[in-house]
Scaffold this motif. Structure first.
Motif, PDB file in Angstrom:
ATOM      1  N   UNK A 114      44.952  34.803  49.589  1.00 50.97           N
ATOM      2  CA  UNK A 114      43.953  35.396  50.482  1.00 50.97           C
ATOM      3  C   UNK A 114      43.087  36.434  49.782  1.00 50.97           C
ATOM      4  N   UNK A 115      43.310  36.639  48.476  1.00 52.94           N
ATOM      5  CA  UNK A 115      42.547  37.634  47.720  1.00 52.94           C
ATOM      6  C   UNK A 115      41.221  37.042  47.276  1.00 52.94           C
ATOM      7  N   UNK A 116      40.143  37.792  47.460  1.00 53.75           N
ATOM      8  CA  UNK A 116      38.833  37.414  46.930  1.00 53.75           C
ATOM      9  C   UNK A 116      38.290  38.599  46.144  1.00 53.75           C
ATOM     10  N   UNK A 117      37.734  38.330  44.986  1.00 48.70           N
ATOM     11  CA  UNK A 117      37.151  39.406  44.203  1.00 48.70           C
ATOM     12  C   UNK A 117      38.192  40.239  43.484  1.00 48.70           C
ATOM     13  N   UNK A 118      37.872  41.500  43.254  1.00 49.83           N
ATOM     14  CA  UNK A 118      38.720  42.393  42.481  1.00 49.83           C
ATOM     15  C   UNK A 118      39.973  42.775  43.272  1.00 49.83           C
ATOM     16  N   UNK A 119      41.058  43.044  42.552  1.00 50.21           N
ATOM     17  CA  UNK A 119      42.276  43.503  43.209  1.00 50.21           C
ATOM     18  C   UNK A 119      42.757  44.793  42.558  1.00 50.21           C
ATOM     19  N   UNK A 120      43.456  45.602  43.359  1.00 43.29           N
ATOM     20  CA  UNK A 120      43.838  46.944  42.936  1.00 43.29           C
ATOM     21  C   UNK A 120      44.923  46.939  41.869  1.00 43.29           C
ATOM     22  N   UNK A 121      45.689  45.876  41.779  1.00 42.90           N
ATOM     23  CA  UNK A 121      46.727  45.809  40.761  1.00 42.90           C
ATOM     24  C   UNK A 121      46.138  45.631  39.367  1.00 42.90           C
ATOM     25  N   UNK A 122      45.131  44.758  39.255  1.00 43.96           N
ATOM     26  CA  UNK A 122      44.570  44.424  37.950  1.00 43.96           C
ATOM     27  C   UNK A 122      43.256  45.135  37.632  1.00 43.96           C
ATOM     28  N   UNK A 123      42.527  45.567  38.669  1.00 44.95           N
ATOM     29  CA  UNK A 123      41.153  46.039  38.451  1.00 44.95           C
ATOM     30  C   UNK A 123      40.923  47.440  39.024  1.00 44.95           C
ATOM     31  N   UNK A 124      41.968  48.264  39.083  1.00 38.16           N
ATOM     32  CA  UNK A 124      41.837  49.571  39.733  1.00 38.16           C
ATOM     33  C   UNK A 124      40.700  50.386  39.127  1.00 38.16           C
ATOM     34  N   UNK A 125      40.666  50.498  37.817  1.00 38.04           N
ATOM     35  CA  UNK A 125      39.651  51.339  37.173  1.00 38.04           C
ATOM     36  C   UNK A 125      38.242  50.806  37.433  1.00 38.04           C
ATOM     37  N   UNK A 126      38.084  49.480  37.422  1.00 37.88           N
ATOM     38  CA  UNK A 126      36.762  48.902  37.707  1.00 37.88           C
ATOM     39  C   UNK A 126      36.342  49.203  39.138  1.00 37.88           C
ATOM     40  N   UNK A 127      37.271  49.074  40.065  1.00 39.09           N
ATOM     41  CA  UNK A 127      36.942  49.335  41.472  1.00 39.09           C
ATOM     42  C   UNK A 127      36.499  50.781  41.651  1.00 39.09           C
ATOM     43  N   UNK A 128      37.213  51.710  41.036  1.00 38.04           N
ATOM     44  CA  UNK A 128      36.826  53.120  41.125  1.00 38.04           C
ATOM     45  C   UNK A 128      35.452  53.328  40.496  1.00 38.04           C
TER      46      UNK A 128
END
Length: 282
Positions: free
Chosen positions: A73-87
């Motif tokens: 159900x995940x689309x796009x960035x996820x907090x486990x792998x992409x935390x720094x990018x999301x921030x």
């Protein structure tokens, strides 16, 4: 007053075909100044176009869609792998909300599974809060399911007090809870509201013909399948009461959303919703 925007999931095909900035220009031309980005890649090109729209059009990026971790159900960035990018994306765009679009399927299966997922959300929410970002989660009708008399909504609120709610009022209605009751009971955690209507379409002639022909299976299927997502103001939701209640509950954003436009151009659907909302003072 909460800021009115559009959920860009509705326009993901148009973004892919026309480019992000062109779509944002059309949204701005409809007197809509905010967007929530979902099911659209947060690529460098799209992020730069969002930055440009903020600078040149005065747009606000109210929320970005994320997942807790990879999964079906995940689309796009996820907090486990992409935390720094999301921030980094949030800082570039001045965005203070990220939202999980759907409870993972496994977390719907039992109270223990839901509690485990909510505990992971709480940890992620605390980590994001240290960066000035609020994590919210978006409901569907399944979130009104109960384990031992406790709704999934209530489990998440109990286990993950740092998580805000993105309340989809259509799905609350479809889940069997009065939206006004939801907003009253969840005052203080309702950060974002999805604004889409709940339409019951007339029973089609084909269903009546099927019953006359003795085909009860087809009739029953069609009789149950008369609920639609609708343009705001074209269904049965009481928006003049709901929107002030949502603001009282703490909402910062109202995002127009329609999961299915049934063949209509989504820009036309958004324009109809925008016109209705203007007619009631939004």
């Amino acid at each position: 007053m909460a800021e009115l925007g559009v959920m860009m999931m509705m326009l993901k095909d148009q973004v892919a075909e026309q480019g992000m900035f062109a779509v944002l220009q059309r949204i701005k031309d409809m007197n809509i100044n905010a967007v929530e980005v979902s099911q659209i890649p947060m690529s460098e090109e799209n992020t730069a176009d969002l930055e440009r729209a903020i600078a040149e059009l005065g747009m606000t990026v109210g929320a970005l869609s994320v997942a807790l971790k990879p999964g079906p159900t995940a689309t796009g960035d996820n907090l486990e792998e992409h935390f720094d990018k999301i921030v980094s994306d949030c800082r570039r765009l001045g965005t203070t909300y990220v939202r999980i679009g759907m409870l993972p399927l496994a977390a719907m299966s039992s109270k223990a599974a839901c509690e485990s997922w909510a505990a992971e959300c709480e940890a992620a929410a605390q980590r994001l809060a240290a960066e000035g970002i609020t994590l919210c989660y978006h409901n569907h009708h399944v979130d009104l399911a109960q384990f031992d008399g406790e709704r999934i909504f209530d489990i998440v609120r109990r286990v993950a007090p740092s998580v805000g709610f993105e309340v989809d009022l259509h799905w609350v209605q479809r889940g069997g809870m009065a939206p006004l009751d939801m907003l009253e009971q969840y005052t203080g955690v309702c950060r974002i509201i999805h604004v889409k209507d709940f339409r019951v379409k007339p029973l089609p002639q084909e269903a009546i013909d099927a019953l006359d022909a003795g085909d009860r299976v087809t009739f029953d299927r069609m009789f149950k399948d008369i609920v639609e997502f609708a343009e705001v103001g074209q269904g049965n939701m009481n928006w003049p009461a709901l929107l002030p209640a949502a603001e009282k509950a703490g909402a910062d954003f109202f995002f127009i959303e329609q999961d299915d436009t049934y063949g209509r151009d989504p820009f036309d659907c958004i324009a109809d919703s925008r016109a209705y909302l203007a007619s009631i003072g939004y």
